[in-house]
Write an enzyme that holds these catalytic residues in place. Structure first.
Site, PDB file in Angstrom:
ATOM      1  N   LEU A 104       0.833  -1.198   0.000  1.00 43.79           N
ATOM      2  CA  LEU A 104       0.000   0.000   0.000  1.00 43.79           C
ATOM      3  C   LEU A 104       0.868   1.249   0.000  1.00 43.79           C
ATOM      4  CD1 LEU A 104      -2.783  -0.972   2.580  1.00 43.79           C
ATOM      5  CD2 LEU A 104      -2.681  -1.425   0.121  1.00 43.79           C
ATOM      6  N   GLY A 149       0.907  -5.062   1.414  1.00 42.55           N
ATOM      7  CA  GLY A 149      -0.188  -5.162   0.447  1.00 42.55           C
ATOM      8  C   GLY A 149       0.174  -5.952  -0.788  1.00 42.55           C
ATOM      9  N   ASN A 173       4.028  -7.384   6.800  1.00 43.97           N
ATOM     10  CA  ASN A 173       4.907  -6.793   7.815  1.00 43.97           C
ATOM     11  C   ASN A 173       4.376  -5.480   8.378  1.00 43.97           C
ATOM     12  OD1 ASN A 173       5.363  -5.567   5.259  1.00 43.97           O
ATOM     13  ND2 ASN A 173       7.342  -4.802   5.934  1.00 43.97           N
ATOM     14  N   GLU A 174       3.059  -5.318   8.396  1.00 39.56           N
ATOM     15  CA  GLU A 174       2.454  -4.049   8.812  1.00 39.56           C
ATOM     16  C   GLU A 174       2.878  -3.581  10.199  1.00 39.56           C
ATOM     17  OE1 GLU A 174       0.040  -5.189   5.323  1.00 39.56           O
ATOM     18  OE2 GLU A 174       1.012  -6.242   6.969  1.00 39.56           O
TER      19      GLU A 174
END
Length: 298
Positions: A104, A149, A173-174
């Site tokens: 993202l 994302g 890996n947010e």
């Protein structure tokens, strides 16, 4: 902005056609006429009528960040292909070297109004719903790194083939950015690699090498760079050998509970995202990450 408005107008038009049962043939004809001109600024689609397989390549430099424009174009092209009865399979890949998608676009979430953040998140939802619920056979040909994302996009596919290069990585890996993966990210991954692997991956923000990803089932196959699309094409033949109706019903049976969960909670999910991403602490984390990226480039 003008590009995005134009794309959305096309999307609405196509959506109206596809929802009108009396004009299904018209929609099919229009899509058939349009498919040879399926190149937009961020997406290129090559459709082979003889095989019924389309190759969709993301081409948004430098790293195919999933911006609102890219997501909008992706959804439009997915809609067109889904409407075309001649298209049975989709291979999704990247024209950018060494990267499938960096995930993202941080700039879509930093310093933006709540309204813009909500618009962006709705587009992320739409991409996932279309990909995860597609009637087509979908294969991700992962030619490079695919974090966050980008990993989600590959997870929506039926099958994942990744280039065997230890310099590449993939994973959700947010948490490393101070962001929490929403429930439908989590469930998509858990449906693929199991609860415990997902719990570890999400809490620690793990990025896996290709060999590690293969070991836990995050990807299904590793190949040399020069064999990626050839392998994807050959693999597609095996999937298309299965009668469409049987495969589609089985896929729906496996994925419908997860799809329905988001469909029935879309507005609440958007509100939760906007409330979270606009917090001062989260914006600070995003700013620090962007500053770190600038220093790396320097």
């Amino acid at each position: 902005m003008a590009l995005r408005i134009a794309l959305r107008q096309k999307y609405v038009f196509l959506g109206l056609l596809s929802s009108s049962g009396n004009h299904g043939r018209v929609a099919t004809v229009l899509v058939s006429q349009m498919r040879n001109n399926a190149t937009s600024p961020n997406i290129k689609v090559d459709f082979n009528q003889s095989t019924g397989v389309a190759v969709l390549s993301m081409q948004s430099p430098p790293v195919n960040s999933l911006s609102l424009d890219l997501l909008t174009e992706l959804c439009i092209n997915l809609e067109k292909l889904e409407m075309d009865r001649a298209c049975r399979g989709l291979i999704i890949t990247s024209n950018q070297p060494k990267v499938f998608s960096a995930g993202l676009d941080i700039l879509e979430m930093y310093g933006k109004s709540p309204e813009r953040c909500g618009e962006f998140w709705r587009a992320v939802q739409e991409m996932w719903l279309k990909m995860y619920g597609s009637n087509m056979v979908t294969i991700a040909a992962i030619n490079g790194s695919s974090p966050a994302g980008g990993c989600l996009l590959s997870l929506t596919c039926d099958y994942r083939i990744m280039v065997d290069n230890p310099r590449y990585s993939i994973g959700l890996n947010e948490t490393l950015l101070g962001i929490v993966a929403p429930f439908w990210f989590k469930e998509t991954m858990a449906n693929t690699v199991g609860h415990r692997n997902t719990e570890m991956a999400l809490e620690l923000g793990l990025l896996y090498s290709p060999s590690e990803a293969l070991k836990i089932g995050l990807v299904d196959q590793l190949v040399p760079q020069d064999q990626l699309l050839t392998t994807a094409t050959e693999t597609m033949k095996k999937w298309l050998a299965i009668p469409d109706h049987a495969r589609q019903i089985t896929k729906s049976m496996m994925r419908k509970p997860t799809l329905d969960k988001l469909t029935s909670n879309r507005e609440a999910d958007i509100q939760n995202f906007v409330s979270f991403i606009t917090k001062d602490s989260i914006q600070k984390s995003l700013r620090m990450y962007l500053e770190m990226l600038k220093k790396r480039k320097a």
